[in-house]
Write a protein that holds these residues in place. Structure first.
Motif, PDB file in Angstrom:
ATOM      1  N   ARG A 101       3.668  -5.371   8.769  1.00 14.50           N
ATOM      2  CA  ARG A 101       3.845  -6.725   8.262  1.00 14.50           C
ATOM      3  C   ARG A 101       2.636  -7.579   8.648  1.00 14.50           C
ATOM      4  O   ARG A 101       2.198  -7.561   9.797  1.00 14.50           O
ATOM      5  CB  ARG A 101       5.119  -7.352   8.837  1.00 14.50           C
ATOM      6  CG  ARG A 101       6.396  -6.815   8.213  1.00 14.50           C
ATOM      7  CD  ARG A 101       7.620  -7.483   8.807  1.00 14.50           C
ATOM      8  NE  ARG A 101       7.944  -6.937  10.119  1.00 14.50           N
ATOM      9  CZ  ARG A 101       8.752  -5.890  10.316  1.00 14.50           C
ATOM     10  NH1 ARG A 101       9.309  -5.273   9.286  1.00 14.50           N
ATOM     11  NH2 ARG A 101       8.997  -5.467  11.543  1.00 14.50           N
ATOM     12  N   LYS A 152      -3.314  -4.120   0.490  1.00 18.35           N
ATOM     13  CA  LYS A 152      -1.914  -3.988   0.066  1.00 18.35           C
ATOM     14  C   LYS A 152      -1.697  -4.763  -1.231  1.00 18.35           C
ATOM     15  O   LYS A 152      -2.148  -5.906  -1.356  1.00 18.35           O
ATOM     16  CB  LYS A 152      -1.013  -4.537   1.172  1.00 18.35           C
ATOM     17  CG  LYS A 152       0.468  -4.267   1.004  1.00 18.35           C
ATOM     18  CD  LYS A 152       1.244  -4.930   2.146  1.00 18.35           C
ATOM     19  CE  LYS A 152       0.898  -4.349   3.504  1.00 18.35           C
ATOM     20  NZ  LYS A 152       1.586  -5.063   4.613  1.00 18.35           N
ATOM     21  N   ASP A 200      -2.289  -7.374   5.339  1.00 23.61           N
ATOM     22  CA  ASP A 200      -2.296  -7.372   3.878  1.00 23.61           C
ATOM     23  C   ASP A 200      -3.705  -7.294   3.302  1.00 23.61           C
ATOM     24  O   ASP A 200      -4.014  -6.395   2.517  1.00 23.61           O
ATOM     25  CB  ASP A 200      -1.606  -8.636   3.352  1.00 23.61           C
ATOM     26  CG  ASP A 200      -0.164  -8.749   3.848  1.00 23.61           C
ATOM     27  OD1 ASP A 200       0.471  -7.703   4.077  1.00 23.61           O
ATOM     28  OD2 ASP A 200       0.308  -9.888   4.011  1.00 23.61           O
ATOM     29  N   LEU A 238       6.689  -0.428   2.719  1.00 27.07           N
ATOM     30  CA  LEU A 238       5.694  -1.458   2.990  1.00 27.07           C
ATOM     31  C   LEU A 238       6.327  -2.468   3.941  1.00 27.07           C
ATOM     32  O   LEU A 238       7.527  -2.763   3.824  1.00 27.07           O
ATOM     33  CB  LEU A 238       5.278  -2.177   1.706  1.00 27.07           C
ATOM     34  CG  LEU A 238       4.506  -1.393   0.643  1.00 27.07           C
ATOM     35  CD1 LEU A 238       4.306  -2.276  -0.584  1.00 27.07           C
ATOM     36  CD2 LEU A 238       3.166  -0.902   1.171  1.00 27.07           C
ATOM     37  N   ASP A 239       5.548  -2.985   4.876  1.00 24.14           N
ATOM     38  CA  ASP A 239       6.007  -4.086   5.743  1.00 24.14           C
ATOM     39  C   ASP A 239       7.268  -3.713   6.525  1.00 24.14           C
ATOM     40  O   ASP A 239       8.232  -4.474   6.581  1.00 24.14           O
ATOM     41  CB  ASP A 239       6.267  -5.343   4.908  1.00 24.14           C
ATOM     42  CG  ASP A 239       5.042  -5.791   4.127  1.00 24.14           C
ATOM     43  OD1 ASP A 239       3.929  -5.646   4.664  1.00 24.14           O
ATOM     44  OD2 ASP A 239       5.197  -6.264   2.989  1.00 24.14           O
ATOM     45  N   THR A 249      -0.184  -7.160  -3.819  1.00 28.46           N
ATOM     46  CA  THR A 249       0.676  -8.325  -3.733  1.00 28.46           C
ATOM     47  C   THR A 249       1.932  -8.075  -4.571  1.00 28.46           C
ATOM     48  O   THR A 249       1.949  -7.183  -5.429  1.00 28.46           O
ATOM     49  CB  THR A 249      -0.041  -9.567  -4.269  1.00 28.46           C
ATOM     50  OG1 THR A 249      -0.268  -9.391  -5.682  1.00 28.46           O
ATOM     51  CG2 THR A 249      -1.373  -9.786  -3.564  1.00 28.46           C
ATOM     52  N   GLU A 291      -6.646 -13.630   8.889  1.00 30.57           N
ATOM     53  CA  GLU A 291      -5.505 -12.731   9.018  1.00 30.57           C
ATOM     54  C   GLU A 291      -5.494 -12.067  10.394  1.00 30.57           C
ATOM     55  O   GLU A 291      -4.439 -11.980  11.054  1.00 30.57           O
ATOM     56  CB  GLU A 291      -5.552 -11.664   7.924  1.00 30.57           C
ATOM     57  CG  GLU A 291      -4.402 -10.679   7.959  1.00 30.57           C
ATOM     58  CD  GLU A 291      -4.363  -9.793   6.721  1.00 30.57           C
ATOM     59  OE1 GLU A 291      -3.817 -10.235   5.694  1.00 30.57           O
ATOM     60  OE2 GLU A 291      -4.893  -8.658   6.775  1.00 30.57           O
ATOM     61  N   GLN A 333      -0.339   0.270   5.833  1.00 31.95           N
ATOM     62  CA  GLN A 333       0.437  -0.650   5.007  1.00 31.95           C
ATOM     63  C   GLN A 333       1.897  -0.731   5.456  1.00 31.95           C
ATOM     64  O   GLN A 333       2.673  -1.493   4.897  1.00 31.95           O
ATOM     65  CB  GLN A 333       0.336  -0.262   3.532  1.00 31.95           C
ATOM     66  CG  GLN A 333      -1.062  -0.473   2.980  1.00 31.95           C
ATOM     67  CD  GLN A 333      -1.142  -0.402   1.473  1.00 31.95           C
ATOM     68  OE1 GLN A 333      -0.135  -0.342   0.775  1.00 31.95           O
ATOM     69  NE2 GLN A 333      -2.354  -0.398   0.950  1.00 31.95           N
TER      70      GLN A 333
END
Length: 303
Positions: free
Chosen positions: A41, A49, A44, A63-64, A51, A216, A38
């Motif tokens: 980027r 992950k 997801d 995160l990201d 939202t 994705e 996680q």
């Protein structure tokens, strides 16, 4: 009073993320991510992950923070996680560490020192190993670190142990982790029914596919996913890269992802069950959040 770190651990699919949010809301906390995938980027759907809406206004950290071409580093994570935890404490809030990546959890929580590394030293030692053979290398290691020499079985780790000794002057075995918290911690795990978890993980993968996992992966492939040493091997992503390459069907990728996810969950359970400090809570218990809050308050002296 030093507020404790509250850690929520357990296998994938057990509900750690939702419990972490609930604990943060009840205890006045912020979540620190300890799921290595996680960090990335754009990864997801396949990492489940939360939202922004599912985070319910709770601040989430780490995160990201990486591009898919970057390699995750446990040592770098330790520095980042501890800096963030200190910042949360400075704000008078409770750090809620949430994740199932066992080594990353330990890096954040435990007195865990990472041995130094030097690529030029390692390259020279690898050349010496190729020339002199493993037996001679093991004797070299036995002279400076008999504990590691007795334990290490493969050539790569022989090189690593001698590299560490040469750089630091300390035996590789001196860097072995201890189960000793870096700062006060309450660690709770979600105990699962394994048959139910197996079914849930299969359903979870199917939902990921329905929600656009293939799209994705296709988008991330355009951003260099294949070049990422960590991200490209992630569950689901590795399998759907094969679909993009035409080497497997989507149906086969789904089945492989389900099987690999189940194996991963089993390894996670083994890892966390090996830590006697983890207090286990039934993942489907009525009043789970109340139980977790009560445990945190009793063990961590939280009001």
């Amino acid at each position: 009073m030093t507020l404790p770190v509250v850690a929520v651990v357990g296998p994938t699919g057990s509900g750690k993320s939702d419990l972490g949010v609930a604990l943060a809301q009840r205890l006045g906390g912020e979540v620190v991510n300890a799921d290595a995938l996680q960090f990335y980027r754009g990864m997801d759907i396949g990492t489940a992950k939360l939202t922004p809406a599912e985070r319910q206004g709770v601040e989430h950290h780490l995160l990201d923070v990486l591009d898919v071409t970057e390699e995750a580093s446990v040592a770098a994570y330790q520095d980042d996680a501890r800096r963030i935890i200190d910042g949360i404490h400075d704000r008078g809030r409770v750090p809620i560490l949430v994740g199932g990546s066992g080594l990353y959890v330990r890096a954040a929580l435990d007195r865990l020192e990472f041995p130094p590394t030097d690529p030029s030293v390692r390259e020279r030692l690898e050349a010496e190993l190729a020339e002199g053979g493993a037996a001679a290398f093991r004797e070299r290691l036995r002279a400076v670190d008999p504990a590691s020499a007795a334990r290490i079985g493969d050539d790569r780790r022989l090189v690593r142990a001698l590299e560490v000794h040469e750089i630091s002057g300390r035996p590789f075995s001196a860097f072995m982790p201890r189960r000793e918290y870096h700062r006060p911690t309450v660690q709770m795990g979600l105990a699962v029914d394994r048959d139910l978890l197996r079914d849930r993980l299969a359903q979870r993968v199917q939902v990921m596919v329905r929600d656009g996992l293939a799209e994705e992966v296709r988008s991330l492939a355009d951003s260099g996913l294949r070049e990422g040493r960590t991200a490209s091997r992630a569950l689901g992503y590795a399998q759907f890269l094969q679909v993009l390459d035409g080497s497997v069907t989507e149906a086969a990728a789904v089945e492989d992802t389900i099987a690999a996810t189940r194996r991963f969950a089993k390894r996670q359970l083994t890892w966390f069950r090996g830590d006697p400090r983890v207090a286990w809570l039934d993942w489907q218990a009525d009043g789970l959040v109340d139980q977790a809050v009560g445990l945190a308050r009793r063990s961590g002296d939280l009001s």
